[in-house]
Design a protein around this motif. Sequence first.
Motif, PDB file in Angstrom:
ATOM      1  N   PHE A 197     -25.373  23.317  11.252  1.00 16.29           N
ATOM      2  CA  PHE A 197     -24.892  23.851  12.528  1.00 16.29           C
ATOM      3  C   PHE A 197     -24.815  22.752  13.569  1.00 16.29           C
ATOM      4  CE2 PHE A 197     -25.826  28.681  12.255  1.00 16.29           C
ATOM      5  CZ  PHE A 197     -25.044  28.733  11.118  1.00 16.29           C
ATOM      6  N   SER A 198     -25.845  21.915  13.588  1.00 17.59           N
ATOM      7  CA  SER A 198     -25.870  20.826  14.559  1.00 17.59           C
ATOM      8  C   SER A 198     -24.679  19.894  14.338  1.00 17.59           C
ATOM      9  CB  SER A 198     -27.193  20.067  14.414  1.00 17.59           C
ATOM     10  OG  SER A 198     -27.156  18.906  15.149  1.00 17.59           O
ATOM     11  N   ILE A 229     -21.857  20.708  12.903  1.00 19.57           N
ATOM     12  CA  ILE A 229     -20.636  21.433  13.272  1.00 19.57           C
ATOM     13  C   ILE A 229     -20.414  21.321  14.778  1.00 19.57           C
ATOM     14  CG2 ILE A 229     -19.642  23.754  13.529  1.00 19.57           C
ATOM     15  CD1 ILE A 229     -20.797  24.460  10.832  1.00 19.57           C
ATOM     16  N   TYR A 230     -21.513  21.431  15.519  1.00 14.49           N
ATOM     17  CA  TYR A 230     -21.353  21.311  16.978  1.00 14.49           C
ATOM     18  C   TYR A 230     -20.847  19.924  17.357  1.00 14.49           C
ATOM     19  CZ  TYR A 230     -22.145  21.249  21.940  1.00 14.49           C
ATOM     20  OH  TYR A 230     -21.941  21.134  23.277  1.00 14.49           O
ATOM     21  N   THR A 231     -21.515  18.877  16.841  1.00 20.52           N
ATOM     22  CA  THR A 231     -21.140  17.536  17.300  1.00 20.52           C
ATOM     23  C   THR A 231     -19.749  17.130  16.821  1.00 20.52           C
ATOM     24  OG1 THR A 231     -22.338  16.624  15.429  1.00 20.52           O
ATOM     25  CG2 THR A 231     -23.480  16.627  17.512  1.00 20.52           C
ATOM     26  N   TYR A 291     -17.028  21.124  17.713  1.00 16.48           N
ATOM     27  CA  TYR A 291     -16.967  21.817  19.000  1.00 16.48           C
ATOM     28  C   TYR A 291     -17.002  20.874  20.199  1.00 16.48           C
ATOM     29  CZ  TYR A 291     -17.164  26.518  17.131  1.00 16.48           C
ATOM     30  OH  TYR A 291     -16.859  27.689  16.504  1.00 16.48           O
ATOM     31  N   LEU A 293     -24.190  15.571  25.612  1.00 13.83           N
ATOM     32  CA  LEU A 293     -25.164  16.151  24.682  1.00 13.83           C
ATOM     33  C   LEU A 293     -25.061  15.479  23.305  1.00 13.83           C
ATOM     34  CD1 LEU A 293     -27.295  18.367  24.385  1.00 13.83           C
ATOM     35  CD2 LEU A 293     -25.503  19.863  23.534  1.00 13.83           C
ATOM     36  N   VAL A 303     -27.983  13.751  21.194  1.00  7.44           N
ATOM     37  CA  VAL A 303     -28.345  14.244  19.861  1.00  7.44           C
ATOM     38  C   VAL A 303     -28.319  13.101  18.852  1.00  7.44           C
ATOM     39  CG1 VAL A 303     -27.601  15.701  17.950  1.00  7.44           C
ATOM     40  CG2 VAL A 303     -27.622  16.608  20.260  1.00  7.44           C
ATOM     41  N   GLU A 362     -20.360  29.190  19.694  1.00  9.26           N
ATOM     42  CA  GLU A 362     -20.536  27.788  20.081  1.00  9.26           C
ATOM     43  C   GLU A 362     -21.951  27.552  20.588  1.00  9.26           C
ATOM     44  OE1 GLU A 362     -17.607  26.345  22.786  1.00  9.26           O
ATOM     45  OE2 GLU A 362     -18.640  24.440  23.053  1.00  9.26           O
ATOM     46  N   VAL A 384     -24.683  28.990  19.581  1.00 11.69           N
ATOM     47  CA  VAL A 384     -25.605  28.864  18.441  1.00 11.69           C
ATOM     48  C   VAL A 384     -25.591  27.437  17.918  1.00 11.69           C
ATOM     49  CG1 VAL A 384     -26.108  29.662  16.104  1.00 11.69           C
ATOM     50  CG2 VAL A 384     -25.282  31.278  17.822  1.00 11.69           C
ATOM     51  N   PHE A 385     -24.387  26.887  17.749  1.00 15.41           N
ATOM     52  CA  PHE A 385     -24.278  25.520  17.249  1.00 15.41           C
ATOM     53  C   PHE A 385     -24.910  24.537  18.224  1.00 15.41           C
ATOM     54  CE2 PHE A 385     -20.288  27.232  15.104  1.00 15.41           C
ATOM     55  CZ  PHE A 385     -20.972  27.472  13.918  1.00 15.41           C
ATOM     56  N   ALA A 386     -24.677  24.756  19.516  1.00 11.37           N
ATOM     57  CA  ALA A 386     -25.237  23.845  20.517  1.00 11.37           C
ATOM     58  C   ALA A 386     -26.757  23.896  20.496  1.00 11.37           C
ATOM     59  CB  ALA A 386     -24.704  24.198  21.907  1.00 11.37           C
ATOM     60  N   VAL A 387     -27.288  25.120  20.325  1.00 14.68           N
ATOM     61  CA  VAL A 387     -28.750  25.261  20.268  1.00 14.68           C
ATOM     62  C   VAL A 387     -29.294  24.504  19.051  1.00 14.68           C
ATOM     63  CG1 VAL A 387     -30.625  26.894  19.871  1.00 14.68           C
ATOM     64  CG2 VAL A 387     -28.842  27.421  21.539  1.00 14.68           C
ATOM     65  N   ALA A 388     -28.591  24.657  17.903  1.00 16.98           N
ATOM     66  CA  ALA A 388     -29.021  23.949  16.691  1.00 16.98           C
ATOM     67  C   ALA A 388     -29.021  22.449  16.941  1.00 16.98           C
ATOM     68  CB  ALA A 388     -28.108  24.304  15.530  1.00 16.98           C
ATOM     69  N   ALA A 389     -28.001  21.979  17.671  1.00 21.98           N
ATOM     70  CA  ALA A 389     -27.921  20.546  17.946  1.00 21.98           C
ATOM     71  C   ALA A 389     -29.082  20.096  18.823  1.00 21.98           C
ATOM     72  CB  ALA A 389     -26.583  20.206  18.617  1.00 21.98           C
ATOM     73  N   CYS A 390     -29.564  21.022  19.675  1.00 20.40           N
ATOM     74  CA  CYS A 390     -30.655  20.651  20.583  1.00 20.40           C
ATOM     75  C   CYS A 390     -32.007  20.577  19.872  1.00 20.40           C
ATOM     76  CB  CYS A 390     -30.745  21.630  21.745  1.00 20.40           C
ATOM     77  SG  CYS A 390     -29.357  21.481  22.865  1.00 20.40           S
ATOM     78  N   SER A 413     -32.991  18.766  17.416  1.00 25.67           N
ATOM     79  CA  SER A 413     -33.490  17.410  17.182  1.00 25.67           C
ATOM     80  C   SER A 413     -34.020  16.791  18.481  1.00 25.67           C
ATOM     81  CB  SER A 413     -32.407  16.527  16.559  1.00 25.67           C
ATOM     82  OG  SER A 413     -31.334  16.395  17.426  1.00 25.67           O
ATOM     83  N   ILE A 414     -33.366  17.145  19.610  1.00 20.56           N
ATOM     84  CA  ILE A 414     -33.881  16.658  20.900  1.00 20.56           C
ATOM     85  C   ILE A 414     -35.269  17.247  21.135  1.00 20.56           C
ATOM     86  CG2 ILE A 414     -33.469  16.557  23.384  1.00 20.56           C
ATOM     87  CD1 ILE A 414     -30.518  16.976  22.806  1.00 20.56           C
TER      88      ILE A 414
END
Lengths: 311, 276
Positions: A114-115, A117-119, A122, A129, A133, B2, B4-10, B12-13
């Motif tokens: 998911f992460s 997919i976002y980077t 989207y 961000l 990341v 979107e 959900v994906f952004a949260v997943a990306a966060c 690692s932070i």
Amino acid sequence: MSEQILEAGAASVGQPAVPKVGINQQSFSEKLKSYRRTPGSFLLLLLVILSAVVTLGVLFALIIYILVKGIPNIRPELFALEYTTDNVSMLPAMINTLIMTVLSLLMAVPLGIFSAIYTVEYAKRGNKLVGIVRVTAETLSGIPSIVYGLFGYLMFVLALHMNYSVLAGALTLAIMVLPTIMRTTEEALMSVPDSYREGSFGLGAGKLRTVFKIVLPPAMPGILSGVILSIGRIVGETAALIFTAGSVPTVTKGLLSSGRTLAVHMYCLLNEGLYTNQAYATAVVLLVLVLLINQASNLIARKFQGNAGEE
Amino acid sequence: MEIVFAVAACVSILAVVLICIFLFANGLPAIGKIGVSDFLLGMQWAPSSDLYGIFPMIVGSCYVTAGAILVGVPIGILCAIFLARFCPDRLYRIVKPAIELLAGIPSIVYGFFGLMVLVPIIQDLFKTNGKGILTASILLGIMILPTIISVSESAIRAVPESYYEGSLALGATHERSVFLAMLPAAKSGILAGVILGIGRAIGETMAVIMICGNQPLLPESALSGVRTMTANIVMEMGYATGLHREALIGTAVVLFVFILLINLCFSVIKRRASHE
């Protein structure tokens, strides 16, 4: 060196007495002769070859040593279902390893994908961000496993009162392999041509449907090889698990009780000092597992490249 | 979706932030209590008499890492050159997976191999107990090889072919062209690989703990035993309580700061390499 192989091919086609050599090629003896005029270059060539031989030699020495010393020590009682101090069975540790791997992957794989997919799909160009990341993922991948172990101990075992448990270990490992999965997924997604996405949008599909139905399937082999790489790390991990999952040598009774994985099992055997032979056998099992995992990862990566070649 | 994906990306932070908070919150108070200079520069590590000086461990980690670099970097770079410019295709298909396998072998197996093979060899050669800086350096040097090889190889492959061809056209031999025309152009990338290797070596735990002797003393020679920061944590964390435990977490904080600095160097140099 590739030229020599070509030469060999050329020679077998031509007359056997006088080897035919192409206009831009040298025969082996000519090469040697020209090296006589440049001893410095010859020395460099020798050094380069020597270092490659040393590297491979060490690898094969390690594998052969472990196999030769370990295989005679593999006995049926080492695979008994119940651990006792008599049989020091490694089967419970193998089952724990399996549970640990599945649990960690269940957490890390969806998050990582998911992460990514976002980077990749989207985020707009110049998104702050994404930069953060990437930097944090790079930081995570550089942190040594003992620091992860200590962090897991402080956060999951003490602060969240999980005690030494498989769950605490799996959470720690999930954070540890997250950057690997993120990076390989990102690379796999980026290698999917933009025409796929444009075609899908052109047919009226939405963003989400495009990502899941069109972009993810061709990226799957790349993602899978990242996942397999992570399995390798989980199976071989020791330092991050000693203080999170603990070292109880039986099959774990539940997510919140302790259980040692195969690598921790081996560490404990060596630490007790009485079970060197059993440690050899455990090393063989670990080594064979890693060999298989690596082979699987290579196979999938090759299939991936094959697919990319067809497109 | 979107979101959900952004949260997943966060996540690692969040993970990095949590690691920092938990380590610093648990380690810094202890360092303060012991005293920064007493902790970092203290020569005595004797938890039973409340002496927590980790200077010998810092020195131990640095010596062992430096030794690993001395062993691993020359072999690693030469091997990368072999893979990038000397290796025939057919051989490459065998050698490359072998190097990847070298990276995949668990560190506990390396440690075991070191204990069973390297330690007796050093014992015979130098008539010591075999565990010490030299043994650890050799084993760590082997363990960082795959990192250095793979980063250096891609750095050498990224050098434009025209450098090599230009050098050949001026009459240089194949080796001269590779070493004197291509290698300097790839130096940033190779340096990044070396720094990554330093990070691996300084953070290595399970292999080192078995073969470096683990005495918390300043080493007298390359053969004497040392204890690294990582070994210190693993050996005593199991039974430590109170200030002793916090001092161990403080050791991890020092190690973590080392790693952060190394990571910083790595990303700066990598950025420079990609700009060239």
